[in-house]
Design an enzyme around this catalytic site. Structure first.
Site, PDB file in Angstrom:
ATOM      1  N   GLU A 107       0.815  -1.219   0.000  1.00  0.00           N
ATOM      2  CA  GLU A 107       0.000   0.000   0.000  1.00  0.00           C
ATOM      3  C   GLU A 107       0.848   1.267   0.000  1.00  0.00           C
ATOM      4  O   GLU A 107       0.434   2.310  -0.520  1.00  0.00           O
ATOM      5  CB  GLU A 107      -0.971   0.026   1.190  1.00  0.00           C
ATOM      6  CG  GLU A 107      -2.103  -0.993   1.103  1.00  0.00           C
ATOM      7  CD  GLU A 107      -1.719  -2.375   1.604  1.00  0.00           C
ATOM      8  OE1 GLU A 107      -0.529  -2.590   1.951  1.00  0.00           O
ATOM      9  OE2 GLU A 107      -2.611  -3.250   1.661  1.00  0.00           O
ATOM     10  N   PHE A 134     -11.445  -7.475  14.125  1.00  0.00           N
ATOM     11  CA  PHE A 134     -10.357  -7.913  13.260  1.00  0.00           C
ATOM     12  C   PHE A 134     -10.060  -6.830  12.213  1.00  0.00           C
ATOM     13  O   PHE A 134     -10.957  -6.321  11.559  1.00  0.00           O
ATOM     14  CB  PHE A 134     -10.737  -9.222  12.556  1.00  0.00           C
ATOM     15  CG  PHE A 134      -9.669  -9.700  11.608  1.00  0.00           C
ATOM     16  CD1 PHE A 134      -8.404 -10.062  12.081  1.00  0.00           C
ATOM     17  CD2 PHE A 134      -9.913  -9.772  10.246  1.00  0.00           C
ATOM     18  CE1 PHE A 134      -7.419 -10.480  11.206  1.00  0.00           C
ATOM     19  CE2 PHE A 134      -8.922 -10.204   9.362  1.00  0.00           C
ATOM     20  CZ  PHE A 134      -7.671 -10.554   9.851  1.00  0.00           C
ATOM     21  N   GLN A 135      -8.817  -6.489  12.098  1.00  0.00           N
ATOM     22  CA  GLN A 135      -8.330  -5.458  11.158  1.00  0.00           C
ATOM     23  C   GLN A 135      -8.990  -4.106  11.380  1.00  0.00           C
ATOM     24  O   GLN A 135      -9.246  -3.364  10.437  1.00  0.00           O
ATOM     25  CB  GLN A 135      -8.491  -5.914   9.707  1.00  0.00           C
ATOM     26  CG  GLN A 135      -7.557  -7.091   9.403  1.00  0.00           C
ATOM     27  CD  GLN A 135      -7.403  -7.397   7.937  1.00  0.00           C
ATOM     28  OE1 GLN A 135      -8.322  -7.220   7.164  1.00  0.00           O
ATOM     29  NE2 GLN A 135      -6.228  -7.880   7.560  1.00  0.00           N
ATOM     30  N   LYS A 189     -17.653  -1.151   6.052  1.00  0.00           N
ATOM     31  CA  LYS A 189     -18.040  -2.238   5.140  1.00  0.00           C
ATOM     32  C   LYS A 189     -19.558  -2.271   4.948  1.00  0.00           C
ATOM     33  O   LYS A 189     -20.044  -2.467   3.827  1.00  0.00           O
ATOM     34  CB  LYS A 189     -17.540  -3.578   5.702  1.00  0.00           C
ATOM     35  CG  LYS A 189     -17.740  -4.722   4.737  1.00  0.00           C
ATOM     36  CD  LYS A 189     -16.954  -5.957   5.127  1.00  0.00           C
ATOM     37  CE  LYS A 189     -17.076  -7.019   4.026  1.00  0.00           C
ATOM     38  NZ  LYS A 189     -16.279  -8.201   4.293  1.00  0.00           N
ATOM     39  N   MET A 238      23.930   9.154   2.842  1.00  0.00           N
ATOM     40  CA  MET A 238      23.737  10.450   3.488  1.00  0.00           C
ATOM     41  C   MET A 238      24.039  10.365   4.983  1.00  0.00           C
ATOM     42  O   MET A 238      24.658  11.268   5.560  1.00  0.00           O
ATOM     43  CB  MET A 238      22.296  10.938   3.264  1.00  0.00           C
ATOM     44  CG  MET A 238      22.033  12.321   3.791  1.00  0.00           C
ATOM     45  SD  MET A 238      23.122  13.539   3.039  1.00  0.00           S
ATOM     46  CE  MET A 238      22.040  14.259   1.820  1.00  0.00           C
TER      47      MET A 238
HETATM   48  C1  LIG Z   1      11.998   5.838   5.778  1.00  0.00           C
HETATM   49  C2  LIG Z   1      13.281   6.506   6.147  1.00  0.00           C
HETATM   50  N1  LIG Z   1      14.110   5.914   7.030  1.00  0.00           N
HETATM   51  C3  LIG Z   1      15.284   6.504   7.364  1.00  0.00           C
HETATM   52  C4  LIG Z   1      15.645   7.693   6.817  1.00  0.00           C
HETATM   53  C5  LIG Z   1      16.960   8.368   7.201  1.00  0.00           C
HETATM   54  N2  LIG Z   1      17.836   8.436   6.027  1.00  0.00           N
HETATM   55  C6  LIG Z   1      17.945   9.564   5.281  1.00  0.00           C
HETATM   56  S1  LIG Z   1      18.943   9.380   3.976  1.00  0.00           S
HETATM   57  C7  LIG Z   1      19.312   7.811   4.396  1.00  0.00           C
HETATM   58  C8  LIG Z   1      20.261   6.994   3.567  1.00  0.00           C
HETATM   59  C9  LIG Z   1      19.732   6.669   2.231  1.00  0.00           C
HETATM   60  O1  LIG Z   1      20.574   5.718   1.664  1.00  0.00           O
HETATM   61  P1  LIG Z   1      20.555   5.396   0.127  1.00  0.00           P
HETATM   62  O2  LIG Z   1      19.191   5.105  -0.342  1.00  0.00           O
HETATM   63  O3  LIG Z   1      21.551   4.324  -0.142  1.00  0.00           O
HETATM   64  O4  LIG Z   1      20.972   6.773  -0.537  1.00  0.00           O
HETATM   65  P2  LIG Z   1      22.369   7.566  -0.508  1.00  0.00           P
HETATM   66  O5  LIG Z   1      22.320   8.555   0.592  1.00  0.00           O
HETATM   67  O6  LIG Z   1      23.461   6.554  -0.315  1.00  0.00           O
HETATM   68  O7  LIG Z   1      22.422   8.225  -1.857  1.00  0.00           O
HETATM   69  C10 LIG Z   1      18.643   7.437   5.577  1.00  0.00           C
HETATM   70  C11 LIG Z   1      18.771   6.116   6.237  1.00  0.00           C
HETATM   71  C12 LIG Z   1      14.719   8.288   5.924  1.00  0.00           C
HETATM   72  N3  LIG Z   1      14.949   9.467   5.362  1.00  0.00           N
HETATM   73  N4  LIG Z   1      13.573   7.659   5.589  1.00  0.00           N
END
Ligand SMILES: Cc1ncc(C[n+]2csc(CCOP(=O)(O)OP(=O)(O)O)c2C)c(N)n1
Length: 584
Positions: free
Chosen positions: A58, A120-121, A170, A483
């Site tokens: 979803e 449920f759900q 529902k 990042m």
């Molecule tokens: C759902 C979610 N979980 C955690 C984060 C924290 N977060 C921000 S950037 C990042 C790393 C992303 O890694 P990647 O997809 O390999 O991209 P890169 O930065 O290496 O280009 C994380 C864990 C987030 N923004 N969203």
């Protein structure tokens, strides 16, 4: 009114729902069925007007609805069952809320008699999403479905766009009632102001005429208002330098000499410098987000503020507005243009424009190639943009690859950029690209994803393969949550706690792509970059995934550290621009 007068028909609630979706012109719904929403799927099976795309999660339905909305300007629709189906929509609903995306989420709910019994759900999805929806409805009677759907689409798409939830029990879907399409919507208190107050616009025009260091600070609201053309007229007529935020990339062409680039944490020195030294910010459809302002108390310290936004709640939220204007960006800009034209006095901003152009020249966007001969992620992304061109749509995930995409893709046209700016949702890219391709089937749609993000929602490539949605996904594989790793390098003494994804062939992205019915490609050598991009562009009948194995330690620069002042922007590690001796 009699049945004959209104053409009313007795329908089940489920039939009313489908008829209502047809009436509002919803031609695509992304979703997954389940117990509570099941009645709705039966008449949906027969609809010749509404295409249902069966996603694999979803969350994918929600982001796909966002992607579809972003490229079409229409309301995106997603559908899920009660409980876990609905809660899986929470992330995209929050995402659409933060980025003002028009979306209607339809969820089944347990029978009205069971509400509150932990059936449920059962999940109180209306309660859960209350703070992250523009509005929501819980519908328990079949006769209320048409009005709820009509109102939801109206609310989602007018004023400041956003997500609206329609939760239908529902029993309401199963019971019968007269279907009556509402002639008028009964929405007391909902009157979005689009026409700006003339007095306020006059005040703004006066401030502009008197300013010596003005900046047009342009946000996603200008893009949403379809006001790129008006903005160009205003900018060129006045010569005022422009900065475009992450959500506004392409609203004013990057190649335009007046465009100083993107402001903020990973913005250009010229854009950040422009805001910090301005004596007037003309903030249009933008919300002084902390990623733009840096430490708020030090943001644009010398500037008066004109703040125009369609949402009054944004004005003076973070920074006091000297001239607040509530209204649609297109109308605000058009009025400003006619007032300034009538005044017909050129602004005296030549020194300012010269200073900023010099800043732009001295601190261009750039990057170093890795010394070990491995792929540079910036180069890969730049080449994707150069070879594909500015007319394509580009979605990204969240992380370094998102910021490199913002920095190095060709932002020449409005509305070509899809990303999760406000919520920063990893997993946005693949399903958003899918939704964009459904909305613009004839356009090229690239997703630029990270190896971390891709592993969150890549299952929607199965949907793409089976439903004939040939997106192109570039996985920028730096084998890490890049990042976060960058922050660990800079602020945690290179202690890489839990950011090494070890994505060296596990998963094997091209094989994973092939397993999902896509073509899988890989480039590891700089010499292969162009040919693999061209190969991906030549395949248009199935989705393509290209893995680019890039250097682990590439960083995104410039950077303003979180909580720091914009004045302390670093162009590279321990390298700040030379502001000293600046006369402005
Ligand atoms: C759902 C979610 N979980 C955690 C984060 C924290 N977060 C921000 S950037 C990042 C790393 C992303 O890694 P990647 O997809 O390999 O991209 P890169 O930065 O290496 O280009 C994380 C864990 C987030 N923004 N969203």
């Amino acid at each position: 009114m009699s049945d004959q007068d209104t053409g009313a028909e007795v329908l089940t609630g489920a039939q009313s729902l489908v008829r209502s979706l047809e009436n509002v012109g919803a031609d695509v719904v992304f979703g997954i069925p389940g117990g509570a929403i099941l009645p709705a799927y039966d008449p949906l099976y027969d609809s010749t007007k509404v295409r249902h795309i069966l996603v694999r999660h979803e969350q994918g339905a929600g982001h796909a609805a966002e992607g579809y909305a972003m490229v079409t300007g229409k309301v995106g629709v997603c559908m899920a069952t009660s409980g876990p189906g609905a809660t899986n929509l929470v992330t995209p609903i929050a995402d659409a809320h933060m980025d003002s995306v028009p979306m209607v989420a339809i969820t089944g709910q347990v029978g009205s008699a069971s509400i509150g019994t932990d059936a449920f759900q059962e999940a109180d999805i209306r309660g859960i999403t209350m703070p992250i929806t523009k509005h929501s409805f819980l519908v328990t009677r079949p006769e209320d479905i048409a009005a709820a759907v009509a109102s939801a689409f109206h609310i989602a798409s007018t004023g400041r766009p956003g997500p609206v939830l329609v939760d239908i029990t529902k029993d309401a879907l199963q019971a019968q009632a007269n279907f009556e399409w509402p002639r008028h919507l009964d929405l007391p208190g909902y009157r979005p102001v689009t026409k700006p107050h003339s007095k306020q616009v006059r005040e703004a025009a006066k401030l502009i005429a008197a300013a010596s260091r003005p900046v047009l600070y342009v946000g996603g609201g200008v893009q949403k208002a379809g006001a790129a053309r008006e903005l160009k007229v205003l900018a060129e007529m006045t010569g005022i330098p422009v900065v475009t935020t992450l959500m506004a990339l392409g609203t004013f062409p990057d190649s335009h000499p007046q465009n100083m680039g993107m402001p903020g944490m990973h913005g250009t020195v010229a854009a950040v410098g422009a805001l910090q030294r301005a004596d007037l910010l003309i903030a249009l459809g933008t919300r002084f987000d902390d990623r733009v302002t840096g430490r708020l108390s030090t943001f644009a310290p010398l500037a008066k503020i004109i703040h125009a936004d369609i949402d009054p709640a944004e004005i003076s939220k973070n920074r006091h507005a000297d001239v607040p204007i509530v209204g649609d960006a297109k109308e605000v800009i058009a009025e400003l243009v006619s007032l300034l034209k009538a005044d017909d006095r050129p602004l005296e901003i030549a020194d300012w424009a010269h200073y900023l152009h010099d800043l732009k020249r001295r601190y261009p966007r750039g990057y170093d190639l890795p010394e070990d001969g491995s792929l540079s992620p910036q180069h890969v992304i730049q080449r994707i943009g150069e070879i594909t061109g500015p007319d394509a749509y580009y979605a990204s995930g969240v992380g370094q690859h998102q910021m490199w995409s913002a920095a190095f893709l060709p932002w020449e046209l409005p509305g070509r950029w899809l990303n999760s700016g406000g919520l920063g949702t990893m997993g946005y890219c693949v399903p958003a690209a899918m939704g964009a391709k459904v909305g613009r089937p004839d356009a090229t749609v690239w997703g630029i994803d990270g190896d971390g993000c891709f592993q969150m929602t890549n299952q929607e490539l199965v949907t793409c393969a089976l439903e004939g949605i040939p997106v192109k996904i570039a996985v920028i594989n730096n084998q890490s949550l890049g990042m976060v790793r960058q922050w660990q390098t800079l602020f945690y003494q290179s202690r890489y706690s839990n950011t090494d994804l070890k994505t060296n062939r596990v998963p094997d992205f091209p094989k994973l792509a092939e397993a999902m019915g896509c073509v899988g490609l890989r480039a590891e050598d700089p010499e292969d970059v162009d040919s693999v991009i061209e190969k991906a562009l030549s395949i248009n009948d199935v989705p393509v995934v290209v893995e680019f194995v890039v250097h682990k330690d590439a960083m995104i620069w410039p950077m303003v550290a979180a909580g720091a002042s914009n004045d302390d922007i670093q162009v590279a590690r321990d390298m700040a621009p030379k502001w000293d001796g600046e006369t402005l």
